[in-house]
Design a protein around this motif. Structure first.
Motif, PDB file in Angstrom:
ATOM      1  N   ALA A  93      -9.179   7.865   6.211  1.00  0.00           N
ATOM      2  CA  ALA A  93      -8.193   7.065   5.474  1.00  0.00           C
ATOM      3  C   ALA A  93      -8.869   5.949   4.686  1.00  0.00           C
ATOM      4  N   GLU A  94      -9.882   5.334   5.291  1.00  0.00           N
ATOM      5  CA  GLU A  94     -10.628   4.273   4.600  1.00  0.00           C
ATOM      6  C   GLU A  94     -11.315   4.822   3.350  1.00  0.00           C
ATOM      7  N   LYS A  96     -10.493   7.610   1.708  1.00  0.00           N
ATOM      8  CA  LYS A  96      -9.428   8.006   0.772  1.00  0.00           C
ATOM      9  C   LYS A  96      -9.003   6.802  -0.062  1.00  0.00           C
ATOM     10  N   ASN A  97      -8.883   5.648   0.588  1.00  0.00           N
ATOM     11  CA  ASN A  97      -8.439   4.442  -0.120  1.00  0.00           C
ATOM     12  C   ASN A  97      -9.462   3.951  -1.142  1.00  0.00           C
ATOM     13  N   ARG A  98     -10.723   4.302  -0.980  1.00  0.00           N
ATOM     14  CA  ARG A  98     -11.733   3.960  -1.995  1.00  0.00           C
ATOM     15  C   ARG A  98     -11.455   4.702  -3.300  1.00  0.00           C
ATOM     16  N   SER A 101      -6.918   4.027  -4.713  1.00  0.00           N
ATOM     17  CA  SER A 101      -6.537   2.651  -4.391  1.00  0.00           C
ATOM     18  C   SER A 101      -5.417   2.105  -5.266  1.00  0.00           C
ATOM     19  N   HIS A 105       0.611   4.967  -5.027  1.00  0.00           N
ATOM     20  CA  HIS A 105      -0.240   5.867  -4.264  1.00  0.00           C
ATOM     21  C   HIS A 105       0.406   7.250  -4.249  1.00  0.00           C
ATOM     22  N   TRP A 108       1.291  11.887   0.418  1.00  0.00           N
ATOM     23  CA  TRP A 108       0.159  12.402   1.199  1.00  0.00           C
ATOM     24  C   TRP A 108       0.665  13.050   2.471  1.00  0.00           C
TER      25      TRP A 108
END
Length: 131
Positions: A93-94, A96-98, A101, A105, A108
């Motif tokens: 998830a971290e 993916k957020n890169r 962002s 969004h 998902w």
């Protein structure tokens, strides 16, 4: 005016795999681009073993197809991810957020599966983008 025909999106670095497995890494149809599931395989076709690196490579491969279609991650409206384990889900998830962002969004869906096409794969990422 007739409906626009679907067009294959095949980045040069994916041509061998696309031919070997008779599929298109992406399909452009009108305002929509459908990206086939992308995994963490490097340019030699080897599965990247480190989970963080594998997730990054999978997103980079997704980005390659999007760029070939003239799009970016900001065009992604729907994301489906298939996970062989949720052990590394917070890390996924971290990462993916890169890449995703910007608001809004994408929708998902994360799905648990027992296996993917190659041993060692932890995730496969499928996306729909809108021009």
């Amino acid at each position: 005016m007739g409906a626009e025909r679907a067009k294959a999106i095949v980045p040069e670095e994916m041509q061998g795999t696309a031919e070997a497995f008779s599929y298109s890494p992406g399909i452009s149809c009108g305002e929509w681009v459908f990206v086939s599931g992308q995994v963490g395989r490097n340019s030699l076709g080897e599965v990247v073993r480190d989970p963080e690196s594998q997730f990054v490579v999978a997103f980079e491969n997704l980005g390659t197809v999007l760029r070939e279609a003239g799009l970016s991650f900001g065009h992604v409206v729907d994301l489906t991810t298939y996970h062989t384990t949720f052990e590394h889900f917070p890390l996924f998830a971290e990462i993916k957020n890169r890449y995703l962002s910007e608001a809004p969004h994408p929708a998902w869906t994360g799905v648990g599966v027992s296996a993917l096409a190659l041993p060692g794969l932890l995730v496969e990422i499928k996306a729909i983008a809108q021009r």
